[in-house]
Scaffold this active site. Structure first.
Site, short mmCIF file in Angstrom:
data_model
loop_
_atom_site.label_atom_id
_atom_site.label_comp_id
_atom_site.label_asym_id
_atom_site.label_seq_id
_atom_site.Cartn_x
_atom_site.Cartn_y
_atom_site.Cartn_z
N LYS A 98 0.87 -1.18 0.00
CA LYS A 98 0.00 0.00 0.00
C LYS A 98 0.90 1.22 0.00
O LYS A 98 1.59 1.50 0.99
CB LYS A 98 -0.91 0.01 1.23
CG LYS A 98 -1.72 1.28 1.35
CD LYS A 98 -2.62 1.28 2.56
CE LYS A 98 -3.18 2.67 2.80
NZ LYS A 98 -4.07 2.73 3.96
N GLY A 159 -9.04 8.77 9.26
CA GLY A 159 -9.43 8.82 10.66
C GLY A 159 -10.50 9.85 11.00
O GLY A 159 -10.83 10.03 12.17
N ALA A 185 -10.14 4.98 3.74
CA ALA A 185 -10.06 6.13 4.64
C ALA A 185 -11.35 6.93 4.74
O ALA A 185 -12.03 7.17 3.74
CB ALA A 185 -8.93 7.09 4.24
N GLY A 186 -11.64 7.29 5.96
CA GLY A 186 -12.73 8.22 6.24
C GLY A 186 -14.04 7.60 6.64
O GLY A 186 -14.93 8.29 7.13
N ASN A 207 -10.09 1.06 9.09
CA ASN A 207 -9.24 0.86 10.25
C ASN A 207 -9.85 1.57 11.47
O ASN A 207 -10.38 0.93 12.37
CB ASN A 207 -7.82 1.34 9.96
CG ASN A 207 -6.82 0.98 11.06
OD1 ASN A 207 -5.62 0.95 10.83
ND2 ASN A 207 -7.25 0.70 12.28
N SER A 208 -9.84 2.91 11.43
CA SER A 208 -10.30 3.65 12.61
C SER A 208 -11.73 3.29 12.99
O SER A 208 -12.05 3.20 14.19
CB SER A 208 -10.23 5.16 12.33
OG SER A 208 -8.91 5.54 12.01
#
EC number: 2.8.1.10
Lengths: 258, 67
Positions: A98, A159, A185-186, A207-208
């Site tokens: 990545k 995040g 993301a996001g 992830n987050s």
């Protein structure tokens, strides 16, 4: 069977899970198992003998069916990202990388020029290159042309939990792309992941949203179900939108004729 | 003794120490650690024979959590 194909690799899960920001390794491993993810991201860090539990290679490798996708986080130039990719390949034995080059910690937006250059080099070297990019259709196409295995445009800032703020651009990228588009993301909620899949994304990376959830393993499972549902809906074909009402029941007047 | 730079910090080492000796000294089995000496990756099979020199810059890297 509906499989995600990246290079010569196939995956039955379309949820890719990041392993950062979990409260501890045990919770993270439970979340990975609950998610059913087969591609899992990791980051390179300096070895620290006082923090041996930071080493995730052994624990993650013990989960059956997991392929590691190291990232180049920490790189702020193409040269640094290429160097990180070489080191990561030594450790992981995986061709996945990545490419993540974000020089400004305030917004973590990816540097398109350095990202393009790193991807060009790494694709030539045989990596399966998965670049984290802004939702830019022109850049996405250029990265496809240099041999990237996928493109991973952001839904919103890393995040931030702002969801699919870039959905208009994502639609264009999906329409134009000849390689898998993976929203990275996001995202905050499983419904956003389902929405991304309904739009035609081939996979979603979170992830987050899992790591910072009240119950990360339960949230991982919820994301897995949402991604599967969104994919099924995409393949089933969503109905056309209409600017006006279209009746689902007969409107012929009959009460007055009885 | 010689001094190398290990992950940015000074580290004393006996002369003629190999990369594998360094890993033993710091308590790593080396299985999940990437070793980079002066920007060159030292593969596991070369660690017993690669001798460290005064002033070498050694990076030991692992996989940690990341998105």
């Amino acid at each position: 069977m509906d499989l995600l194909q990246i290079g010569s690799y196939t995956f039955s899960s379309r949820l890719i899970l990041g392993t950062g920001k979990f409260s501890n390794a045990s919770v993270m491993l439970d979340a990975v198992r609950a998610s059913g993810a087969q591609l899992v991201t990791v980051a390179l860090r300096r070895f620290n003998r006082e923090q041996a539990e930071d080493d995730l290679f052994g624990p993650l490798s013990s989960i059956e069916g997991i392929t590691l996708m190291p990232n180049t986080s920490g790189a702020s130039t193409a040269a640094e990202a290429v160097r990180a990719a070489h080191i990561a390949r030594e450790l992981s034995g995986s061709p996945f990388i990545k490419v993540e080059i974000h020089p400004n910690p305030q917004h973590l937006m990816p540097d398109p020029i350095e990202t393009y250059e790193a991807c060009r080099i790494l694709a030539q070297e045989g990596f399966l290159v998965m670049p984290y990019i802004a939702a830019d259709p022109v850049l996405a196409k250029r990265l496809e042309e240099v041999g990237c295995a996928s493109v991973m445009p952001l839904g919103s800032a890393i995040g931030s939990g702002q969801g699919l703020a870039t959905s208009g651009m994502l639609n264009i990228i999906i329409r134009e792309s000849g390689i898998p588009v993976i929203v990275d993301a996001g995202l905050r909620s499983p419904s956003e992941a389902a929405h991304a899949m309904e739009m035609g994304c081939e996979a979603v990376l979170v992830n987050s949203a899992v790591a910072a959830a009240g119950n990360p393993p339960a949230m991982a499972e919820a994301f897995a179900e949402a991604v599967a549902a969104g994919r099924k809906a995409f393949r089933a074909g969503l109905m056309q939108k209409s600017g006006s009402a279209v009746a689902t029941s007969p409107l012929t007047s009959f009460l007055g004729t009885v | 003794m010689i001094t190398i730079e290990l992950n940015g910090k000074q580290q004393p080492l006996p002369p003629d120490s190999a990369v594998s000796d360094l890993l033993s000294i710091i308590g790593s089995d080396g299985k999940s650690v990437a070793v980079v000496v002066n920007d060159h990756i030292i593969r596991p099979e070369n660690r017993p024979s690669h001798l460290l020199q005064e002033g070498d810059r050694v990076e030991l890297l692992i996989f940690a959590g990341g998105g």
